[in-house]
Design a protein around this motif. Structure first.
Motif, PDB file in Angstrom:
ATOM      1  N   VAL A 127       0.760  -1.353  -0.022  1.00 43.82           N
ATOM      2  CA  VAL A 127      -0.058  -0.053   0.056  1.00 43.82           C
ATOM      3  C   VAL A 127       0.846   1.178  -0.142  1.00 43.82           C
ATOM      4  CG1 VAL A 127      -1.632   1.340   1.443  1.00 43.82           C
ATOM      5  CG2 VAL A 127      -1.815  -1.136   1.128  1.00 43.82           C
ATOM      6  N   SER A 128       1.764   1.328   1.027  1.00 42.58           N
ATOM      7  CA  SER A 128       2.530   2.649   1.159  1.00 42.58           C
ATOM      8  C   SER A 128       3.495   2.789   0.008  1.00 42.58           C
ATOM      9  CB  SER A 128       3.429   2.384   2.583  1.00 42.58           C
ATOM     10  OG  SER A 128       2.572   2.077   3.545  1.00 42.58           O
ATOM     11  N   GLY A 133       2.239   7.393   2.664  1.00 46.76           N
ATOM     12  CA  GLY A 133       2.242   6.552   3.854  1.00 46.76           C
ATOM     13  C   GLY A 133       0.842   6.660   4.611  1.00 46.76           C
ATOM     14  N   SER A 134       0.916   7.703   5.538  1.00 51.03           N
ATOM     15  CA  SER A 134      -0.420   8.147   6.229  1.00 51.03           C
ATOM     16  C   SER A 134      -1.514   8.474   5.372  1.00 51.03           C
ATOM     17  CB  SER A 134      -0.045   9.178   7.036  1.00 51.03           C
ATOM     18  OG  SER A 134       0.910   8.950   7.996  1.00 51.03           O
ATOM     19  N   ILE A 159       7.722  -2.342   2.290  1.00 57.06           N
ATOM     20  CA  ILE A 159       7.066  -3.467   2.076  1.00 57.06           C
ATOM     21  C   ILE A 159       7.414  -4.735   2.768  1.00 57.06           C
ATOM     22  CG2 ILE A 159       5.804  -5.042   0.422  1.00 57.06           C
ATOM     23  CD1 ILE A 159       4.855  -1.786   0.678  1.00 57.06           C
ATOM     24  N   THR A 160       6.760  -5.110   3.791  1.00 55.98           N
ATOM     25  CA  THR A 160       7.266  -6.383   4.682  1.00 55.98           C
ATOM     26  C   THR A 160       7.088  -7.832   3.709  1.00 55.98           C
ATOM     27  OG1 THR A 160       6.519  -5.216   6.575  1.00 55.98           O
ATOM     28  CG2 THR A 160       6.846  -7.635   6.636  1.00 55.98           C
ATOM     29  N   THR A 211      12.383  -5.604   4.704  1.00 59.03           N
ATOM     30  CA  THR A 211      11.245  -4.566   4.231  1.00 59.03           C
ATOM     31  C   THR A 211      11.974  -3.900   3.068  1.00 59.03           C
ATOM     32  OG1 THR A 211      11.117  -4.197   6.696  1.00 59.03           O
ATOM     33  CG2 THR A 211      10.268  -2.374   5.209  1.00 59.03           C
ATOM     34  N   LEU A 360       8.026   0.334  16.263  1.00 59.47           N
ATOM     35  CA  LEU A 360       7.362   0.362  15.357  1.00 59.47           C
ATOM     36  C   LEU A 360       5.769   0.736  15.227  1.00 59.47           C
ATOM     37  CD1 LEU A 360       7.255  -0.111  12.010  1.00 59.47           C
ATOM     38  CD2 LEU A 360       7.101  -2.522  12.477  1.00 59.47           C
ATOM     39  N   ILE A 363       3.980   3.573  14.469  1.00 62.06           N
ATOM     40  CA  ILE A 363       4.228   4.073  13.159  1.00 62.06           C
ATOM     41  C   ILE A 363       3.328   3.098  11.900  1.00 62.06           C
ATOM     42  CG2 ILE A 363       5.953   4.587  11.412  1.00 62.06           C
ATOM     43  CD1 ILE A 363       7.707   5.112  13.458  1.00 62.06           C
ATOM     44  N   ALA A 365       1.017   0.314  10.081  1.00 59.24           N
ATOM     45  CA  ALA A 365      -0.459   0.201  10.075  1.00 59.24           C
ATOM     46  C   ALA A 365      -1.119   1.278  10.621  1.00 59.24           C
ATOM     47  CB  ALA A 365      -0.886  -0.991  11.105  1.00 59.24           C
ATOM     48  N   ALA A 367      -0.255   5.466  11.604  1.00 56.34           N
ATOM     49  CA  ALA A 367       0.338   6.060  12.862  1.00 56.34           C
ATOM     50  C   ALA A 367      -0.590   6.426  13.945  1.00 56.34           C
ATOM     51  CB  ALA A 367       1.519   7.386  12.311  1.00 56.34           C
ATOM     52  N   GLU A 369      -1.364   9.367  15.127  1.00 56.38           N
ATOM     53  CA  GLU A 369      -2.151  10.394  14.739  1.00 56.38           C
ATOM     54  C   GLU A 369      -3.357  10.090  13.623  1.00 56.38           C
ATOM     55  OE1 GLU A 369       1.150  10.333  14.874  1.00 56.38           O
ATOM     56  OE2 GLU A 369       1.986  11.517  16.322  1.00 56.38           O
TER      57      GLU A 369
HETATM   58  C1  LIG Z   1       9.246  -1.557   9.375  1.00 56.02           C
HETATM   59  C2  LIG Z   1       7.978  -1.319   8.537  1.00 56.02           C
HETATM   60  C3  LIG Z   1       7.104  -2.289   7.862  1.00 56.02           C
HETATM   61  C4  LIG Z   1       6.091  -1.526   7.226  1.00 56.02           C
HETATM   62  N1  LIG Z   1       5.464  -2.722   6.405  1.00 56.02           N
HETATM   63  C5  LIG Z   1       4.691  -2.211   5.539  1.00 56.02           C
HETATM   64  C6  LIG Z   1       3.840  -3.065   4.623  1.00 56.02           C
HETATM   65  O1  LIG Z   1       4.187  -4.416   4.631  1.00 56.02           O
HETATM   66  N2  LIG Z   1       2.986  -2.711   3.495  1.00 56.02           N
HETATM   67  C7  LIG Z   1       2.657  -1.363   3.670  1.00 56.02           C
HETATM   68  O2  LIG Z   1       2.213  -0.824   2.700  1.00 56.02           O
HETATM   69  N3  LIG Z   1       3.383  -0.551   4.029  1.00 56.02           N
HETATM   70  C8  LIG Z   1       4.229  -0.719   5.543  1.00 56.02           C
HETATM   71  N4  LIG Z   1       4.705   0.134   6.131  1.00 56.02           N
HETATM   72  C9  LIG Z   1       4.478   1.645   6.223  1.00 56.02           C
HETATM   73  C10 LIG Z   1       3.633   2.433   7.273  1.00 56.02           C
HETATM   74  O3  LIG Z   1       2.485   1.695   7.378  1.00 56.02           O
HETATM   75  C11 LIG Z   1       3.804   3.573   7.115  1.00 56.02           C
HETATM   76  O4  LIG Z   1       5.257   3.996   7.525  1.00 56.02           O
HETATM   77  C12 LIG Z   1       2.997   4.545   7.919  1.00 56.02           C
HETATM   78  O5  LIG Z   1       1.859   4.362   7.364  1.00 56.02           O
HETATM   79  C13 LIG Z   1       3.388   5.946   8.137  1.00 56.02           C
HETATM   80  O6  LIG Z   1       3.606   6.532   7.056  1.00 56.02           O
HETATM   81  P1  LIG Z   1       5.104   7.149   6.367  1.00 56.02           P
HETATM   82  O7  LIG Z   1       6.175   6.494   6.920  1.00 56.02           O
HETATM   83  O8  LIG Z   1       4.982   7.495   5.082  1.00 56.02           O
HETATM   84  O9  LIG Z   1       4.704   8.474   7.405  1.00 56.02           O
HETATM   85  P2  LIG Z   1       4.043  10.099   7.045  1.00 56.02           P
HETATM   86  O10 LIG Z   1       3.038   9.741   6.388  1.00 56.02           O
HETATM   87  O11 LIG Z   1       5.179  10.735   6.171  1.00 56.02           O
HETATM   88  O12 LIG Z   1       4.013  10.661   8.396  1.00 56.02           O
HETATM   89  C14 LIG Z   1       5.035  10.810   9.365  1.00 56.02           C
HETATM   90  C15 LIG Z   1       4.543  11.211  10.565  1.00 56.02           C
HETATM   91  O13 LIG Z   1       3.658  12.539  10.537  1.00 56.02           O
HETATM   92  C16 LIG Z   1       2.620  12.168  11.373  1.00 56.02           C
HETATM   93  N5  LIG Z   1       1.429  12.516  10.834  1.00 56.02           N
HETATM   94  C17 LIG Z   1       0.915  12.028   9.544  1.00 56.02           C
HETATM   95  N6  LIG Z   1      -0.092  12.462   9.206  1.00 56.02           N
HETATM   96  C18 LIG Z   1      -0.653  13.242  10.300  1.00 56.02           C
HETATM   97  C19 LIG Z   1      -1.854  13.929  10.348  1.00 56.02           C
HETATM   98  N7  LIG Z   1      -2.808  13.989   9.425  1.00 56.02           N
HETATM   99  N8  LIG Z   1      -1.792  14.654  11.464  1.00 56.02           N
HETATM  100  C20 LIG Z   1      -0.920  14.706  12.353  1.00 56.02           C
HETATM  101  N9  LIG Z   1       0.065  13.916  12.237  1.00 56.02           N
HETATM  102  C21 LIG Z   1       0.481  13.349  11.138  1.00 56.02           C
HETATM  103  C22 LIG Z   1       2.655  11.147  12.179  1.00 56.02           C
HETATM  104  O14 LIG Z   1       3.069  10.916  13.508  1.00 56.02           O
HETATM  105  C23 LIG Z   1       3.668   9.949  11.098  1.00 56.02           C
HETATM  106  O15 LIG Z   1       4.253   9.217  11.814  1.00 56.02           O
HETATM  107  C24 LIG Z   1       5.946  -0.184   7.136  1.00 56.02           C
HETATM  108  C25 LIG Z   1       6.656   0.831   7.838  1.00 56.02           C
HETATM  109  C26 LIG Z   1       7.599   0.159   8.506  1.00 56.02           C
HETATM  110  C27 LIG Z   1       8.406   1.341   9.200  1.00 56.02           C
END
Ligand SMILES: Cc1cc2nc3c(=O)[nH]c(=O)nc-3n(C[C@H](O)[C@H](O)[C@H](O)COP(=O)(O)OP(=O)(O)OC[C@H]3O[C@@H](n4cnc5c(N)ncnc54)[C@H](O)[C@@H]3O)c2cc1C
Length: 385
Positions: A127-128, A133-134, A159-160, A211, A360, A363, A365, A367, A369
């Motif tokens: 997905v990400s 991400g978020s 991607i895990t 990942t 983790l 963050i 699945a 975050a 927030e």
């Molecule tokens: C080890 C690991 C394994 C993962 N495995 C998978 C996987 O298998 N498949 C997959 O699809 N994804 C996976 N992910 C991705 C994970 O779901 C994302 O990292 C997560 O959704 C956050 O997205 P981002 O890292 O882009 O952070 P960003 O979207 O850049 O956000 C950064 C931070 O900003 C803050 N934030 C964001 N939006 C808002 C808001 N609206 N209001 C206030 N604060 C906010 C939060 O604190 C957030 O942590 C994995 C991540 C990690 C680290």
């Protein structure tokens, strides 16, 4: 025996516990060091024991049981000596395949769900993206219709199981440029020309789990690989996220309890100022406070499971539980490490790994927030206008 688990659940629990003790724990040090675990060796063993299709139909090799059995498995996985491998297994069972099992056609389930349940195929959920991400609605990976196929271009990040997967459950844009409309979930075999692993990421923790950043350059897959109607991908993924979040909560709750009890043992043995550490009121009060919080979280998780098994929507409660689990895991990790003193800071003790791995949950699945935003919507606080 308890309110939730009968003798059969407990027998099943013992079987999963043996699997963790025999097939995971003895290899954790090596797999953490190697920064990968052999999914293609471990998953068929898990599949042979029926661990990868507990709630899925018997017709496809599953056990057709309810989510209480899945809960037992997740609790036992959560007690493993690391979080990376349990997470990788939960990707297969609770993150990449729920939408396929619920909305896939018979042909799709024969082709993709059967090997996922047997463990002969490894799955990822993709997905990400680097810039999304978020904000899932911002994904840019596109799947354009060409005859009976989709042609996929773009990139996925974090991607895990990404370097080992045979299949990805991919969320891609099939129309429009932004927003939750116009996305579809598509199964992508990773041996399709144009697919590549761009990079394996080095992480703070969950070292045994691979990942990856994935790249799609004119990857052609049949439209028949789409799960559900075109344009429904976002909604299907939001449904699928509930199991992803709940599985993280259940595994982490068991992990927190294990690490707290380990800390109690340590503080019983370690003497300072002529008495065991545990005799200091600050220490045993703090530990009891954490155990109380963990128990409260477990009961919220069980409430979610009961709601899920009854077929009701669990989005708000699962988001609350995920938020609480992420924050509590951080507190448990920090407090238990502190009570270990210097021994909490060295690699010979499991504390240091737990401290890294636990970070983790706030963050991945979604975050903390993002969970707060979902809760605000379900509580009617948002939108305010
Ligand atoms: C080890 C690991 C394994 C993962 N495995 C998978 C996987 O298998 N498949 C997959 O699809 N994804 C996976 N992910 C991705 C994970 O779901 C994302 O990292 C997560 O959704 C956050 O997205 P981002 O890292 O882009 O952070 P960003 O979207 O850049 O956000 C950064 C931070 O900003 C803050 N934030 C964001 N939006 C808002 C808001 N609206 N209001 C206030 N604060 C906010 C939060 O604190 C957030 O942590 C994995 C991540 C990690 C680290």
């Amino acid at each position: 025996m308890s309110l939730y688990f009968n003798q059969e659940h407990e027998m099943f629990r013992q079987m999963v516990r043996r699997f963790v003790e025999n097939e995971i724990n003895p290899h954790v040090e090596k797999w953490e060091e190697e920064r990968i675990f052999p999914a293609h060796e471990l998953f068929p063993k898990a599949g042979a024991l029926g661990l990868l299709g507990i709630t899925y139909p018997e017709e496809y090799g599953g056990s057709g049981l309810d989510y209480w059995y899945e809960t037992v498995m997740l609790e036992e996985l959560g007690r493993a000596n690391c979080a990376g491998i349990p997470m990788a297994i939960a990707v297969q069972t609770d993150m990449a395949t729920p939408a396929l099992a619920m909305h896939g056609t018979h042909e799709q389930k024969e082709k993709f769900l059967k090997p996922a349940i047997a463990g002969t195929a490894v799955f990822s959920i993709a997905v990400s993206e680097p810039d999304a991400g978020s904000d899932v609605a911002a994904i840019r990976t596109r799947a354009e219709v060409d005859g009976d196929d989709y042609v996929i271009n773009g990139s996925k990040m974090w991607i895990t199981n990404g370097t080992q997967a045979n299949y990805l459950t991919l969320l891609a844009r099939t129309s429009g440029d932004y927003g939750f409309k116009g996305m579809s979930l598509i199964i992508v075999p990773t041996d399709t020309p144009g697919f590549s692993v761009s990079k394996k990421l080095e992480k703070l923790g969950n070292h045994s789990s691979d990942t990856a950043i994935l790249s799609f350059d004119n990857v052609r897959v049949p439209q028949a690989n789409r799960i559900g109607p075109e344009g429904m991908g976002f909604i299907l993924q939001m449904q699928q996220f509930q199991k992803e979040r709940l599985s993280g909560v259940i595994m982490s709750t068991a992990g927190m309890e294990k690490i707290i009890r380990m800390t109690i043992d340590y503080c019983r043995q370690r003497q300072t100022f002529g008495k065991p550490l545990i005799d200091n009121q600050w220490i045993h009060f703090k530990i009891c406070e954490l155990l109380t919080e963990v128990e409260a979280l477990r009961q919220l998780a069980y409430h979610c499971v009961r709601t899920l098994v009854a077929g009701d929507d669990v989005t708000k409660e699962a988001s609350m539980a995920k938020l609480k689990a992420g924050r509590l895991a951080r507190e448990v990790a920090d407090t238990c490490l502190q009570f270990h003193g210097g021994m909490g800071y060295v690699e010979e003790y499991p504390m240091a790994r737990y401290f890294r791995d636990a970070r983790l949950l706030s963050i991945g699945a979604g975050a903390d927030e993002i969970m707060l935003g979902i809760i605000a919507k379900y509580e009617g606080i948002l939108p305010s206008r």
